[in-house]
Design an enzyme around this catalytic site. Structure first.
Site, PDB file in Angstrom:
ATOM      1  N   ARG A 279      43.017  30.641  -4.348  1.00 47.38           N
ATOM      2  CA  ARG A 279      42.786  31.875  -5.097  1.00 47.38           C
ATOM      3  C   ARG A 279      42.795  31.636  -6.609  1.00 47.38           C
ATOM      4  O   ARG A 279      42.196  32.416  -7.348  1.00 47.38           O
ATOM      5  CB  ARG A 279      43.817  32.935  -4.712  1.00 47.38           C
ATOM      6  CG  ARG A 279      43.482  33.593  -3.383  1.00 47.38           C
ATOM      7  CD  ARG A 279      44.505  34.612  -2.996  1.00 47.38           C
ATOM      8  NE  ARG A 279      43.982  35.500  -1.952  1.00 47.38           N
ATOM      9  CZ  ARG A 279      44.700  36.451  -1.372  1.00 47.38           C
ATOM     10  NH1 ARG A 279      45.956  36.637  -1.727  1.00 47.38           N
ATOM     11  NH2 ARG A 279      44.168  37.218  -0.449  1.00 47.38           N
TER      12      ARG A 279
ATOM     13  N   LYS B 201      47.419  42.458  15.963  1.00 47.87           N
ATOM     14  CA  LYS B 201      47.471  43.894  16.260  1.00 47.87           C
ATOM     15  C   LYS B 201      46.101  44.551  16.398  1.00 47.87           C
ATOM     16  O   LYS B 201      45.286  44.479  15.486  1.00 47.87           O
ATOM     17  CB  LYS B 201      48.252  44.609  15.162  1.00 47.87           C
ATOM     18  CG  LYS B 201      49.728  44.302  15.202  1.00 47.87           C
ATOM     19  CD  LYS B 201      50.436  44.926  14.030  1.00 47.87           C
ATOM     20  CE  LYS B 201      51.427  45.983  14.456  1.00 47.87           C
ATOM     21  NZ  LYS B 201      51.961  46.706  13.281  1.00 47.87           N
TER      22      LYS B 201
ATOM     23  N   GLY C  90      43.584  35.222   5.243  1.00 46.97           N
ATOM     24  CA  GLY C  90      44.481  34.119   4.931  1.00 46.97           C
ATOM     25  C   GLY C  90      44.790  33.230   6.126  1.00 46.97           C
ATOM     26  O   GLY C  90      44.798  32.006   6.019  1.00 46.97           O
TER      27      GLY C  90
ATOM     28  N   GLY D   2      42.496  41.620   4.163  1.00 47.15           N
ATOM     29  CA  GLY D   2      42.315  43.072   4.285  1.00 47.15           C
ATOM     30  C   GLY D   2      41.083  43.548   3.541  1.00 47.15           C
ATOM     31  O   GLY D   2      40.341  44.414   4.018  1.00 47.15           O
TER      32      GLY D   2
HETATM   33  C1  3PG Z   1      46.404  39.860   0.060  1.00 48.51           C
HETATM   34  O1  3PG Z   1      47.002  38.778   0.014  1.00 48.51           O
HETATM   35  O2  3PG Z   1      45.987  40.365   1.118  1.00 48.51           O
HETATM   36  C2  3PG Z   1      46.108  40.561  -1.223  1.00 48.51           C
HETATM   37  O3  3PG Z   1      46.574  39.831  -2.299  1.00 48.51           O
HETATM   38  C3  3PG Z   1      46.675  41.968  -1.192  1.00 48.51           C
HETATM   39  O4  3PG Z   1      48.059  41.931  -1.052  1.00 48.51           O
HETATM   40  P1  3PG Z   1      48.805  43.180  -0.397  1.00 48.51           P
HETATM   41  O5  3PG Z   1      48.370  43.228   1.059  1.00 48.51           O
HETATM   42  O6  3PG Z   1      50.270  42.956  -0.574  1.00 48.51           O
HETATM   43  O7  3PG Z   1      48.314  44.419  -1.111  1.00 48.51           O
END
Ligand code: 3PG
Ligand code: MG
Length: 388
Positions: free
Chosen positions: A39, A176, A330, A353
Site C-alpha cells: 500500500r 461470512k 487483503g 471492502g
Molecule cells: C482496509 O484495510 O480495508 C482499509 O484500510 C479500510 O480500513 P477499515 O476497514 O478499518 O475502515
C-alpha cells in the site's frame, strides 16, 4: 476516466503549493514491523508526480482501528520510516483515527485537517468506501483530484462491472455470507459463473440440505442462500471438502485430530476447513476457460499449511490463466504473496471492502466527493461521454 472524477492534470498549478494526500497506508504490522508495504509502494506514482510538479506533499492515513484516541499500538511511526525510504521529503501526519472527528466526519475536524493546504489528492482507494472526514471532507473546500492508484483501481474494477470479456468467472471465499450477499447478488448480474468457497460455502451447502458438522454457519442467512440457489443463478459450490476431525485445532497439528477428504457432507463433530481436491481441480478448470477472472477471499484456512491446498490451487489457476485477472482483498493478496504468485496476476487491488463495494454499487463515497470538488468539470456532455 470512467468515474468522471478530476485527475491530477485537472489541478491548478502546483509549484510551491502544499498538497494534502490522503493515502491508505493501513498496512499489516507484526510486532511493530510492516509485513507488506504494497500500500505504500502503490502510492509512489502519485507522490512522484506531485513532487515533479514542485508540490510539497503531506500525506495522511488511518492505521488499524484505534477508538478515536491516541494509542501507541497504532502509531504511524513504522509507516513514516518506510515512507521516508521510498519517498524522501514527504511528511506524514499522525493516525487520523486518533481523533474521533475522522470517523464521525466532523466538520470541525475537516477544517483543522485542511488548514494550510492548497490542494487535496485522494489516493486512498482502500478507504474510499468510508464516508470519513479525510475522504469526503476536503473536496468540499479544496481543488481536488484522484491520484494514480485510485484512478487505476476504479478503471479496472468498473471495467469488470461494465465491460468484462466473457466468460467472466468470479471466485468468492472468506468466512461470512452476511458480509458478501450484496456483492454476490451484484456479481451474479455480470459474471457468467460465481464459484463459492471458504467458510461461507457451508451456509449454502446447509441450504441444500447437506450436513455441515461444526463448520462455520450463519443460520439467519440460510433462506437468502436458498433463494439464490432456487433462482437458478450460476453459482458453483464445492463438490468435496477437507475436514478436521474431533479434537483437532486450527494451527495446532500437535493437538491431534484427523484430517480427511469428504464429499459435500461434513460428519457430526467435524469441521470443514478447505475445499477438497476435486473442487480445486474443478474451479481450476473453470478459471482456465475464463477470459476475465475476479477473485476475492481464500478457499480455506490457508494460513494453516494443512488447509492451504484449495486456496493455493485457486491462486495458481488465477496466475496461470490467460484471462485478465483481478484479485481483491487483503487475504487473497496475502495468499498470492505467500505462494509467490503476486506478480502473476494483472491487477492486485489494494482494497478489500472498497473493491467489493465498488463492484456492488458502481460508486464510492470518496469518488462522489471528488466529483463535487470546486475544480471538478461538469462536462459530461449530452451523451454523458467519458472524456476525462
Ligand atoms: C482496509 O484495510 O480495508 C482499509 O484500510 C479500510 O480500513 P477499515 O476497514 O478499518 O475502515
Ligand atoms: Mg493472466
Amino acid at each position: 476516466m470512467t468515474a468522471n472524477v478530476p485527475a491530477l492534470e485537472d489541478l491548478p498549478s502546483l509549484a510551491g503549493r502544499r498538497v494534502l494526500l490522503r493515502a491508505d497506508f493501513n498496512v499489516p504490522l507484526a510486532d511493530g514491523r510492516i509485513t507488506d508495504d504494497l500500500r505504500i509502494r502503490a502510492a509512489l506514482p502519485t507522490i512522484q508526480w506531485l513532487q515533479g510538479q514542485g508540490a510539497e506533499v503531506v500525506a495522511c492515513t488511518h492505521l488499524g482501528r484505534p477508538k478515536g484516541k491516541p494509542d501507541p499500538r497504532y502509531s504511524v511511526e513504522p509507516v513514516r520510516e518506510r515512507l521516508g525510504e521510498l519517498a524522501p521529503g514527504v511528511e506524514l501526519l499522525e493516525n487520523l483515527r486518533f481523533d474521533p472527528g475522522e470517523e464521525a466526519n466532523d466538520p470541525a475536524f475537516v477544517e483543522r485537517l485542511i488548514d494550510g493546504f492548497d490542494v487535496y489528492v485522494n489516493d486512498a482507494f482502500g478507504a474510499s468506501h468510508r464516508a470519513h472526514a479525510s475522504i469526503v471532507g476536503p473536496p468540499q473546500f479544496l481543488p481536488s483530484a484522484a491520484g494514480r492508484l485510485l484512478a487505476k483501481e476504479v478503471d479496472v474494477l468498473l471495467g469488470l462491472r461494465e465491460r468484462p470479456k466473457r466468460p467472466f468467472v468470479a471466485v468468492l471465499g472468506g468466512s461470512k455470507v452476511s458480509d458478501k450477499l450484496a456483492v454476490i447478488d451484484a456479481l451474479l448480474e455480470v459474471a457468467d459463473e460465481l464459484l463459492i468457497g471458504g467458510g461461507m460455502c457451508f451456509t449454502f451447502l446447509a441450504a441444500q440440505g447437506n450436513p455441515i458438522g461444526d463448520s462455520l454457519f450463519e443460520p439467519d442467512q440460510v433462506d437468502a442462500c436458498r433463494a439464490l440457489l432456487d433462482a437458478g443463478r450460476p453459482l458453483v459450490l464445492p463438490s468435496d471438502l477437507t475436514a478436521l476431525g474431533p479434537g483437532g485445532e486450527l494451527f495446532h497439528p500437535e493437538a491431534g485430530g484427523e484430517v480427511r477428504q469428504v464429499g459435500t457432507g461434513v460428519p457430526a463433530g467435524w469441521k470443514g476447513v478447505d475445499v477438497g481436491p476435486g473442487t480445486a481441480a474443478d474451479f481450476g478448470d473453470r478459471i482456465a476457460e475464463a477470459r476475465t477472472v475476479f477473485w476475492n477471499g481464500p478457499m480455506g484456512v490457508f494460513e494453516d499449511p494443512r488447509f492451504a491446498a484449495g486456496t493455493q490451487a485457486v491462486a495458481q489457476a488465477v496466475a496461470d490463466a490467460a484471462a485478465f485477472t483481478v484479485v481483491g482483498g487483503g487475504d487473497s493478496a496475502a495468499a498470492l504473496a505467500q505462494f509467490g504468485l503476486d506478480d502473476e496476476v494483472d491487477h492486485v487491488s489494494t482494497g478489500g471492502g472498497a473493491s467489493l463495494e465498488l463492484l456492488e454499487q458502481g460508486d464510492l463515497p470518496g469518488l462522489e466527493a471528488l466529483r463535487k470538488a470546486p475544480n471538478a468539470h461538469d462536462d459530461d456532455g449530452p451523451t454523458g461521454a467519458d472524456n476525462g
